[in-house]
Design a protein around this motif. Sequence first.
Motif, PDB file in Angstrom:
ATOM      1  N   LYS A 245      -7.170   6.223   0.319  1.00 32.13           N
ATOM      2  CA  LYS A 245      -6.302   5.745   1.404  1.00 32.13           C
ATOM      3  C   LYS A 245      -5.596   4.467   0.953  1.00 32.13           C
ATOM      4  CE  LYS A 245      -7.200   6.576   5.668  1.00 32.13           C
ATOM      5  NZ  LYS A 245      -7.775   6.620   7.041  1.00 32.13           N
ATOM      6  N   ILE A 246      -4.271   4.530   0.900  1.00 33.02           N
ATOM      7  CA  ILE A 246      -3.457   3.388   0.471  1.00 33.02           C
ATOM      8  C   ILE A 246      -3.093   2.501   1.657  1.00 33.02           C
ATOM      9  CG2 ILE A 246      -1.354   2.667  -0.731  1.00 33.02           C
ATOM     10  CD1 ILE A 246      -3.347   4.116  -2.486  1.00 33.02           C
ATOM     11  N   LEU A 247      -2.708   3.117   2.771  1.00 32.21           N
ATOM     12  CA  LEU A 247      -2.404   2.388   4.006  1.00 32.21           C
ATOM     13  C   LEU A 247      -3.359   2.883   5.082  1.00 32.21           C
ATOM     14  CD1 LEU A 247       1.516   2.540   4.056  1.00 32.21           C
ATOM     15  CD2 LEU A 247       0.074   0.677   3.211  1.00 32.21           C
ATOM     16  N   ASP A 248      -3.906   1.945   5.846  1.00 29.28           N
ATOM     17  CA  ASP A 248      -4.933   2.313   6.823  1.00 29.28           C
ATOM     18  C   ASP A 248      -4.555   1.807   8.214  1.00 29.28           C
ATOM     19  OD1 ASP A 248      -7.209   3.101   8.135  1.00 29.28           O
ATOM     20  OD2 ASP A 248      -8.594   1.942   6.904  1.00 29.28           O
ATOM     21  N   ASN A 249      -3.930   2.689   8.994  1.00 31.94           N
ATOM     22  CA  ASN A 249      -3.608   2.411  10.401  1.00 31.94           C
ATOM     23  C   ASN A 249      -2.811   1.113  10.569  1.00 31.94           C
ATOM     24  OD1 ASN A 249      -3.755   3.268  13.128  1.00 31.94           O
ATOM     25  ND2 ASN A 249      -5.340   1.741  13.533  1.00 31.94           N
TER      26      ASN A 249
ATOM     27  N   PRO B 136      -5.142 -20.122   7.649  1.00 29.59           N
ATOM     28  CA  PRO B 136      -5.432 -18.799   7.081  1.00 29.59           C
ATOM     29  C   PRO B 136      -6.425 -18.038   7.958  1.00 29.59           C
ATOM     30  CG  PRO B 136      -6.455 -20.553   5.779  1.00 29.59           C
ATOM     31  CD  PRO B 136      -5.548 -21.220   6.752  1.00 29.59           C
ATOM     32  N   ALA B 137      -6.201 -16.724   8.101  1.00 26.18           N
ATOM     33  CA  ALA B 137      -6.978 -15.924   9.047  1.00 26.18           C
ATOM     34  C   ALA B 137      -8.432 -15.779   8.637  1.00 26.18           C
ATOM     35  CB  ALA B 137      -6.331 -14.545   9.210  1.00 26.18           C
ATOM     36  N   ASN B 138      -8.702 -15.750   7.341  1.00 28.33           N
ATOM     37  CA  ASN B 138     -10.078 -15.578   6.873  1.00 28.33           C
ATOM     38  C   ASN B 138     -10.189 -16.083   5.438  1.00 28.33           C
ATOM     39  OD1 ASN B 138      -8.886 -13.561   5.293  1.00 28.33           O
ATOM     40  ND2 ASN B 138      -9.479 -11.925   6.709  1.00 28.33           N
TER      41      ASN B 138
ATOM     42  N   ILE C 126       0.364 -10.439   4.656  1.00 24.51           N
ATOM     43  CA  ILE C 126      -0.589 -10.390   3.551  1.00 24.51           C
ATOM     44  C   ILE C 126      -1.434  -9.130   3.696  1.00 24.51           C
ATOM     45  CG2 ILE C 126      -2.516 -11.537   2.425  1.00 24.51           C
ATOM     46  CD1 ILE C 126      -1.386 -14.178   3.304  1.00 24.51           C
ATOM     47  N   LEU C 127      -1.410  -8.274   2.658  1.00 24.82           N
ATOM     48  CA  LEU C 127      -2.129  -7.006   2.689  1.00 24.82           C
ATOM     49  C   LEU C 127      -3.341  -7.041   1.777  1.00 24.82           C
ATOM     50  CD1 LEU C 127       0.943  -6.258   3.510  1.00 24.82           C
ATOM     51  CD2 LEU C 127       0.284  -3.929   2.908  1.00 24.82           C
ATOM     52  N   ASN C 128      -4.359  -6.289   2.164  1.00 22.83           N
ATOM     53  CA  ASN C 128      -5.538  -6.109   1.315  1.00 22.83           C
ATOM     54  C   ASN C 128      -6.169  -4.756   1.635  1.00 22.83           C
ATOM     55  OD1 ASN C 128      -7.609  -6.810  -0.551  1.00 22.83           O
ATOM     56  ND2 ASN C 128      -8.942  -7.355   1.158  1.00 22.83           N
ATOM     57  N   GLU C 129      -6.296  -3.926   0.611  1.00 24.19           N
ATOM     58  CA  GLU C 129      -6.909  -2.606   0.736  1.00 24.19           C
ATOM     59  C   GLU C 129      -6.316  -1.797   1.887  1.00 24.19           C
ATOM     60  OE1 GLU C 129     -11.093  -3.351   1.015  1.00 24.19           O
ATOM     61  OE2 GLU C 129     -11.291  -3.770  -1.141  1.00 24.19           O
ATOM     62  N   GLY C 130      -4.987  -1.827   1.984  1.00 28.14           N
ATOM     63  CA  GLY C 130      -4.289  -1.007   2.964  1.00 28.14           C
ATOM     64  C   GLY C 130      -4.225  -1.564   4.367  1.00 28.14           C
ATOM     65  N   HIS C 131      -4.718  -2.777   4.560  1.00 32.46           N
ATOM     66  CA  HIS C 131      -4.700  -3.416   5.880  1.00 32.46           C
ATOM     67  C   HIS C 131      -3.811  -4.654   5.846  1.00 32.46           C
ATOM     68  CE1 HIS C 131      -8.101  -1.046   7.492  1.00 32.46           C
ATOM     69  NE2 HIS C 131      -8.585  -1.125   6.252  1.00 32.46           N
ATOM     70  N   VAL C 132      -3.131  -4.938   6.966  1.00 35.60           N
ATOM     71  CA  VAL C 132      -2.418  -6.205   7.112  1.00 35.60           C
ATOM     72  C   VAL C 132      -3.431  -7.228   7.598  1.00 35.60           C
ATOM     73  CG1 VAL C 132      -0.585  -7.449   8.303  1.00 35.60           C
ATOM     74  CG2 VAL C 132      -0.208  -5.088   7.602  1.00 35.60           C
ATOM     75  N   ILE C 133      -3.780  -8.170   6.732  1.00 36.09           N
ATOM     76  CA  ILE C 133      -4.815  -9.153   7.041  1.00 36.09           C
ATOM     77  C   ILE C 133      -4.277 -10.290   7.898  1.00 36.09           C
ATOM     78  CG2 ILE C 133      -6.547 -10.696   6.054  1.00 36.09           C
ATOM     79  CD1 ILE C 133      -6.981  -7.705   5.521  1.00 36.09           C
TER      80      ILE C 133
ATOM     81  N   THR D  47      11.222 -10.779   5.653  1.00 32.57           N
ATOM     82  CA  THR D  47       9.769 -10.625   5.708  1.00 32.57           C
ATOM     83  C   THR D  47       9.266 -10.283   4.313  1.00 32.57           C
ATOM     84  OG1 THR D  47       9.817  -9.817   7.990  1.00 32.57           O
ATOM     85  CG2 THR D  47       7.833  -9.365   6.704  1.00 32.57           C
ATOM     86  N   CYS D  48       8.290 -11.029   3.843  1.00 30.37           N
ATOM     87  CA  CYS D  48       7.692 -10.739   2.536  1.00 30.37           C
ATOM     88  C   CYS D  48       6.371 -10.004   2.719  1.00 30.37           C
ATOM     89  CB  CYS D  48       7.455 -12.030   1.750  1.00 30.37           C
ATOM     90  SG  CYS D  48       8.928 -12.664   0.928  1.00 30.37           S
ATOM     91  N   LEU D  49       6.215  -8.927   1.955  1.00 28.30           N
ATOM     92  CA  LEU D  49       4.954  -8.205   1.867  1.00 28.30           C
ATOM     93  C   LEU D  49       4.283  -8.650   0.581  1.00 28.30           C
ATOM     94  CD1 LEU D  49       6.223  -4.596   2.742  1.00 28.30           C
ATOM     95  CD2 LEU D  49       5.484  -6.391   4.317  1.00 28.30           C
TER      96      LEU D  49
END
Length: 373
Positions: free
Chosen positions: A15-19, A227-229, A208-215, A30-32
């Motif tokens: 899974k590259i993108l997750d929900n 920072p969120a986490n 900011i993405l990590n393992e298919g999630h927008v963090i 917007t920067c990804l």
Amino acid sequence: MIVFKNVSKSFGNHKILDNINIEFADNTITCLIGESGCGKTTLLKTINRLIEPTTGSVFINGKDISKENVIDLRRSLGYAIQQTGLFPHMTIRENIEIILKLTKKKKEDIANRTLELMDMVGLNASEYLDRYPSELSGGQQQRVGIARAFATDPDIILMDEPFSALDPMTRSALQDELIRIQSRYKKTIIFVTHDMNEAIKIADKIAILNEGHVIQYDTPEKILKNPANDFVKNFVGPKKIWSSPEFIKVSDIMIEHPVTCNPEYSIFYCLNKMRMAKVDTLMVVDDKNVLLGILYADVFTNVSYKHKKAKDFIEKDFLVTHPEESIVDLLDLIDREKITTMPVVDSKGHLKGLITRSTLLTYMSQQFIKGDE
């Protein structure tokens, strides 16, 4: 407006993108960003349907793009990539005009638009239009790539690490050029990068993405400050805020509850308050906390203050700053005017805080201490 609703993408069991649920505002950059393999380029390519989601939907201006003609969709979007995508056997003129010819415009209109585009990206048309891509530097080729992405005047432009292969100076120049172009033409730009400095410099918002999630999805300023986490904190870096000091505001460093007095207070009371609080100035405010002036302890040297009040000695000629001012402007003002104490007020003159040289130096020293332990 570009809207992702419950978008996932899998290749086999991976899974590259997750929900993904995210909205990209109009007329912004917007920067990804994220580590390699986080899904940022996949997310970008779902917008022009170079990649189709496994589940979920993407909407542009309220329309589900899966129901749109894919050729028409792609022609309505600008697209710039790292390798520029220029055809090596075509001149620069032909590379730009091939996009314009798809719109079936008149030859004269195409020629004029080509000249406009060259001017937009800062290239001399008479010097470069009849050259081939191999005769241009990497930075010049990338400028042509940007020109071609803007050729049909699309509302949305997708950019996939367009500057990553360039040397630092050329890259910085093209970032500046993109900011200049955006300030004039107000496009909706989705920009993939792996460089946090680049994202901070050009973006209105960063995802900011990590393992298919927008963090985390927020402004550069808020990401740097909050920072969120731990993943975001480590990805951004503990001292990254100091590479963009314009994001540090007066409200971040001011003393929030400065010592104050009323103009009717006796000087004896005021001096005692200074001693108790270990300060040499008092902010003089009225009953509504509007700043009236500053009372300095040194004015009482060899002066009889018997029966005198604060209002008899307050300094009314002083400079102030505001909570949303940047630390860059503040430092310039303090250095230029040789100020040691500066009140912070809102637009109506209410006292909100205080800046002193010592608190400013203490805050700035954190860039050398924080994170080194």
